[in-house]
Design an enzyme around this catalytic site. Structure first.
Site, PDB file in Angstrom:
ATOM      1  N   ASP A  11       0.876  -1.174   0.000  1.00  0.00           N
ATOM      2  CA  ASP A  11       0.000   0.000   0.000  1.00  0.00           C
ATOM      3  C   ASP A  11       0.907   1.217   0.000  1.00  0.00           C
ATOM      4  OD1 ASP A  11      -1.642   2.130   0.517  1.00  0.00           O
ATOM      5  OD2 ASP A  11      -2.527   1.318   2.340  1.00  0.00           O
ATOM      6  N   LYS A 132      -7.641  -5.053   3.653  1.00  0.00           N
ATOM      7  CA  LYS A 132      -8.316  -4.787   4.924  1.00  0.00           C
ATOM      8  C   LYS A 132      -8.412  -6.025   5.814  1.00  0.00           C
ATOM      9  CE  LYS A 132      -8.956  -0.483   3.877  1.00  0.00           C
ATOM     10  NZ  LYS A 132      -8.123  -0.498   2.662  1.00  0.00           N
ATOM     11  N   TYR A 227       0.763   1.078  14.994  1.00  0.00           N
ATOM     12  CA  TYR A 227      -0.244   0.682  14.025  1.00  0.00           C
ATOM     13  C   TYR A 227      -0.103   1.465  12.729  1.00  0.00           C
ATOM     14  CZ  TYR A 227      -4.384  -0.146  11.422  1.00  0.00           C
ATOM     15  OH  TYR A 227      -5.210  -0.479  10.390  1.00  0.00           O
ATOM     16  N   LYS A 230      -3.345  -3.251   8.794  1.00  0.00           N
ATOM     17  CA  LYS A 230      -3.197  -4.693   8.735  1.00  0.00           C
ATOM     18  C   LYS A 230      -2.337  -5.050   7.532  1.00  0.00           C
ATOM     19  CE  LYS A 230      -5.389  -6.292  12.341  1.00  0.00           C
ATOM     20  NZ  LYS A 230      -4.719  -7.087  13.363  1.00  0.00           N
ATOM     21  N   ARG A 264      -9.578   0.728  10.433  1.00  0.00           N
ATOM     22  CA  ARG A 264      -8.399   0.967  11.264  1.00  0.00           C
ATOM     23  C   ARG A 264      -7.728  -0.322  11.729  1.00  0.00           C
ATOM     24  NH1 ARG A 264      -8.604   6.460  12.446  1.00  0.00           N
ATOM     25  NH2 ARG A 264     -10.653   7.408  12.170  1.00  0.00           N
ATOM     26  N   TYR A 346      -1.659  -1.606  19.044  1.00  0.00           N
ATOM     27  CA  TYR A 346      -1.047  -0.583  18.205  1.00  0.00           C
ATOM     28  C   TYR A 346      -2.022   0.530  17.830  1.00  0.00           C
ATOM     29  CZ  TYR A 346       2.708  -3.916  18.073  1.00  0.00           C
ATOM     30  OH  TYR A 346       3.711  -4.771  18.451  1.00  0.00           O
TER      31      TYR A 346
END
Length: 365
Positions: A11, A132, A227, A230, A264, A346
Site C-alpha cells: 500500500d 483490509k 499501528y 493490517k 483501522r 497498536y
C-alpha cells in the site's frame, strides 16, 4: 530449470482514504516492471490491485528471495511512492519502512508470497489478494482447500491427493514454525490456526515435498512498532493434477468467513470475494475484500488471468457478506466487532489505559 512465481504487494497511497490505488501508480509500476522484462530480470508479469494495495505478480527463473527481482519490486514501489506524495494521496509510502534496499524486500514492509516449482505439462496457478485484513484470513480457506473433504472432493476420490498434505504453520508472535501432517494431525492443526492473529499457515506441501500453496505472512504492524494497517496478504495456490482443482480452491471462498482488519485494522467482519473491478472497500473502509486471478504458467510466462470472482455464482456470497457486515456493524465499539484488547496494542487504546490508570482503585472484598 524451475519457475518462480513471486507476488509482492504494498500500500503506497490511495485516493479518498484507504480504498483505491490511483491508476498512475499502477502505470509507474508497469513501466518499471516492463523495463525489468526487457532486461531479462523477469520473464513475465501482471499488475493488479485490491483496494489500496498494489500487487506485483512476476514470473522468473531466479528462485525465491532473489535480490534482482526484489529490487525491481522495491524500485517500482519507491518510484510510485514519489508520485503518490506529489499527488498528496492518503498513506503515501505507507508500506515502505525503509528508503534503502537491503538485498531483498523481506522485512521492509511489503508482503511477499513466492514459490518455486518444476513446471508440469499443465500448470494452473491462482493468486488471491486481500485488502483490509491480516495473513490469518487465509487460514480457513487454505485449510478447506487442502484438508476439508466437504470442500475438496479430491481428498476422497483422487488417488494423488488421498494421502493429504503437510502444513507449515508460523507463530508470528514468537517467530517460530511447526510442520503438521494432515489428515493425521488435523486436530492439532485446527487447535493452532483457529487463532488467526497468531498462528498462520505459511506453506502447504504434498507428502512428497512439492510446494502446493504459500501465503504472505508479514505483520506490518509488528515490524513498524506502531499501528500502520493490517497486512493485506496474498496467496499463491497450485491447482489440478495432484492438487485441489481450481473449482475446489475457489469454493473455499464461497462462505464469507469473519476476519480481522476492516476499519483501522481494529474490527472483525466478513471477507467478501469480488472481481478486480469491485475491489473497492468503501463501507466503513471495508468489509475486507479478496480477489482471485487464475493463470496458466507456461515456460515461466503467465497465460491469463481469469478474474475468478467475476461470477454471478458468488452473488449470494456477497449478499451474505453484506448482511453479516450490517449485523456486526451494529455492535459499534463493542466486541466482537471491535477486536479484543490484546489485538488493539497498536491503536490509541493503550494511551487511554495509561491515562486512566491513576484513577483505577482496588475493589473492596
Amino acid at each position: 530449470m524451475k519457475t518462480t512465481v513471486s507476488v509482492i504487494k504494498a500500500d503506497i497511497g490511495s485516493v479518498a482514504g484507504h480504498c483505491v490505488s490511483h491508476p498512475v501508480l499502477l502505470e509507474k509500476c508497469d513501466e518499471v516492471l516492463g523495463n525489468a522484462l526487457e532486461a531479462g530480470i523477469i520473464e513475465d508479469y501482471y499488475i493488479s490491485r485490491c483496494g489500496d494495495d498494489i500487487d506485483l505478480i512476476m514470473t522468473h527463473t531466479k528462485g525465491e528471495l532473489n535480490e534482482e527481482v526484489h529490487k525491481v519490486a522495491y524500485d517500482a514501489f519507491l518510484q510510485a511512492t514519489e508520485i503518490a506524495r506529489e499527488l498528496k494521496l492518503y498513506g503515501a509510502g505507507q508500506d515502505l519502512l525503509s528508503d534503502t534496499f537491503s538485498g531483498n524486500i523481506k522485512g521492509m514492509g511489503p508482503g511477499i508470497a513466492e514459490m518455486e516449482f518444476e513446471e508440469r505439462p499443465s500448470n494452473p496457478v491462482i493468486v488471491y489478494c486481500c485488502d483490509k485484513t491480516e495473513p490469518g484470513a487465509f487460514n480457513l480457506p487454505i485449510y478447506k482447500m487442502f484438508a476439508d473433504p466437504f470442500n475438496t472432493a479430491g481428498l476422497v476420490i483422487d488417488p494423488k491427493m488421498h494421502d493429504g498434505f503437510d502444513f507449515e504453520v508460523y507463530d508470528v508472535i514468537e517467530n517460530k514454525k511447526v510442520m503438521l501432517s494432515c489428515p493425521e494431525e488435523i486436530y492439532d492443526l485446527l487447535a493452532l490456526i483457529g487463532s488467526t492473529g497468531r498462528y498462520v499457515i505459511k506453506n502447504v506441501f504434498t507428502k512428497d515435498g512439492d510446494i502446493a500453496a504459500t501465503v504472505s505472512t508479514e505483520r506490518l504492524n509488528l515490524m513498524a512498532g506502531e499501528y500502520v494497517g493490517k497486512d493485506d496478504p496474498a496467496a499463491i495456490v497450485r491447482a489440478q493434477s495432484g492438487f485441489p482443482s481450481a473449482g475446489e480452491c475457489n469454493e473455499a471462498f464461497a462462505f464469507p468467513h469473519m476476519v480481522s482488519g476492516w476499519m483501522r485494522g481494529s474490527h472483525n467482519g466478513p471477507l467478501m470475494p469480488v472481481s478486480e473491478e469491485y475491489a473497492n472497500p468503501v463501507r466503513f473502509d471495508g468489509p475486507a475484500r479478496v480477489i482471485g486471478l487464475g493463470f496458466q504458467v507456461s515456460d515461466a510466462k503467465l497465460i491469463g488471468p481469469v478474474d475468478i470472482f467475476d461470477d454471478p455464482a458468488y452473488d449470494e456470497t456477497r449478499q451474505l457478506a453484506s448482511r453479516a457486515a450490517t449485523y456486526i456493524r451494529r455492535h459499534g465499539p463493542f466486541e466482537p466487532h471491535r477486536l479484543p484488547s490484546e489485538e488493539m496494542e497498536y491503536t490509541s487504546l493503550p494511551g487511554v489505559m495509561e491515562k486512566l490508570e491513576p484513577r483505577f482503585e482496588d475493589m473492596d472484598d
